[in-house]
Design a protein around this motif. Structure first.
Motif, short mmCIF file in Angstrom:
data_model
loop_
_atom_site.label_atom_id
_atom_site.label_comp_id
_atom_site.label_asym_id
_atom_site.label_seq_id
_atom_site.Cartn_x
_atom_site.Cartn_y
_atom_site.Cartn_z
N ASP A 65 -130.75 -52.92 -87.47
CA ASP A 65 -130.13 -54.25 -87.43
C ASP A 65 -128.99 -54.35 -88.45
N GLU A 80 -132.64 -60.62 -82.81
CA GLU A 80 -133.98 -60.27 -82.33
C GLU A 80 -133.96 -59.34 -81.12
N GLN A 83 -135.09 -55.59 -81.82
CA GLN A 83 -136.51 -55.27 -81.81
C GLN A 83 -137.11 -55.39 -80.41
N ASP A 111 -136.91 -45.91 -85.77
CA ASP A 111 -136.66 -47.17 -86.48
C ASP A 111 -135.96 -46.84 -87.78
N ASN A 115 -135.18 -55.21 -88.15
CA ASN A 115 -135.67 -56.34 -88.95
C ASN A 115 -137.04 -56.82 -88.47
N THR A 116 -137.98 -55.89 -88.41
CA THR A 116 -139.37 -56.23 -88.09
C THR A 116 -140.23 -55.02 -88.43
N ASN A 117 -141.54 -55.20 -88.39
CA ASN A 117 -142.46 -54.08 -88.55
C ASN A 117 -143.13 -53.80 -87.22
N LYS A 131 -134.93 -53.71 -93.75
CA LYS A 131 -134.95 -54.54 -92.54
C LYS A 131 -133.54 -55.06 -92.24
#
Length: 348
Positions: A65, A80, A83, A111, A115-117, A131
């Protein structure tokens, strides 16, 4: 190991005459297989053999991101989507999944900085630096330490697939706003005015395109006077996925692998790798011309001739996956096609 310690050997020309003779004496007029003959020669030189092989072809899709995406100035899509598309890759629903399955290509999703796990998944490698990058309209995209970490992680990923028998690797990417990072890097490395590098990306309208050009012009002017070398350019403008690709490309060429180069964003990573190690171009096969306006200019700068022109502008490594059968055909004719002598066919 520091990326600056890495060296890429120019292609050995020792076998060039022998390989060319092998190609010319197949049961066909000289040059009749066109670009396939050039590819066969190139891969033979990369592997330093008259009987090259394609082993465990792999495409790595690097996802990350970009802080600039949160400003809504360069892309109509929310951050978003990065992801969400990674999850689509993992579920097998994206174009790259379809083409990799069709052509028996191993797909790996990386990855690099989404901006996420994500939960663990067999297709997913967690190489996250952070992130997402910083918003480069106010600050550098990443620190020097983050840049070196991304370069090294890219190298490690390639060393692993190489150790498992892969000798040809394609590069793909996913990251909302990464056409903006690619345009900035293109402007720096090719000395092209920013307005000639910026395209519509994921589909901005005319007003959105002008806003994107204005925004990226301001970004370029903010950082350009602090950039002294390719690494600093990556720090200022890059995405983690772009920097990780750059490190992966450099490592792959140092291991004498064949590199399949996709579209606009992947080629921006190659511009940085080329600035660090010009000999990398000998190991690259350029798979297609992107519909993104800057890509043709990038290819011209690198004096590169792409295999396909299908109007693709999706990314994901789709051009690599579609082009691989052509590369395979080049190796197959060199290894399996009869010569005039073996087939008892009269030469001209």
């Amino acid at each position: 190991m520091n990326i600056m310690d890495l060296t890429i050997q120019p292609l050995s020309k020792e076998l060039q005459d022998t390989l060319q003779q092998e190609i010319d004496f197949k049961t066909k007029p000289i040059g009749a297989l066109g670009t396939l003959e050039s590819i066969a020669l190139q891969i033979g030189l990369i592997q330093n053999t008259v009987t090259p092989v394609i082993s465990k072809p792999t495409i790595m899709v690097f996802a990350g991101d970009h802080g600039i995406a949160t400003t809504n100035k360069v892309s109509p899509y929310p951050q978003e989507v990065t992801q969400q598309m990674v999850l689509n890759f993992l579920q097998g629903g994206a174009a790259i999944n379809v083409f990799c399955k069709q052509n028996n290509i191993l797909l790996k999703v990386i990855d690099a900085g989404v901006n996420t796990n994500f939960e663990e998944h067999p297709l997913l490698t967690n190489a996250k630096i952070a992130k997402g990058t910083q918003d480069y309209s106010t600050d550098k995209a990443m620190t020097l330490e983050q840049c070196h970490e991304a370069l090294e992680k890219g190298r490690q990923l390639v060393r692993k697939v190489y150790s498992e028998g892969c000798n040809i690797i394609g590069f793909g990417e996913m990251g909302i706003s990464n056409t903006s990072a690619a345009a900035l890097l293109m402007s720096y490395f090719t000395n092209t005015p920013i307005q000639n590098c910026v395209g519509r990306g994921t589909g901005v309208d005319d007003n959105g395109l002008q806003l994107k050009i204005n925004t990226l012009t301001q970004v370029y002017n903010l950082h350009i006077h602090t950039i002294q070398n390719p690494i600093e350019a990556l720090c200022a403008f890059g995405g983690f996925e772009i920097v990780m690709m750059c490190g992966a490309m450099l490592e792959a060429a140092s291991l004498k692998m064949t590199l399949l180069i996709d579209g606009f964003i992947v080629t921006s990573a190659l511009l940085a790798a080329h600035a660090l190690e010009p000999a990398i171009l000998g190991y690259c096969i350029f798979c297609h011309t992107s519909g993104e306006q800057g890509h043709k200019k990038m290819l011209a700068f690198l004096n590169a001739t792409p295999l396909l022109n299908l109007g693709l502008r999706l990314g994901e490594g789709t051009g690599c996956a579609i082009a691989l059968p052509i590369v395979q055909a080049s190796v197959n004719f060199l290894n399996n096609m009869a010569t005039f002598k073996s087939a008892n066919v009269s030469e001209a």
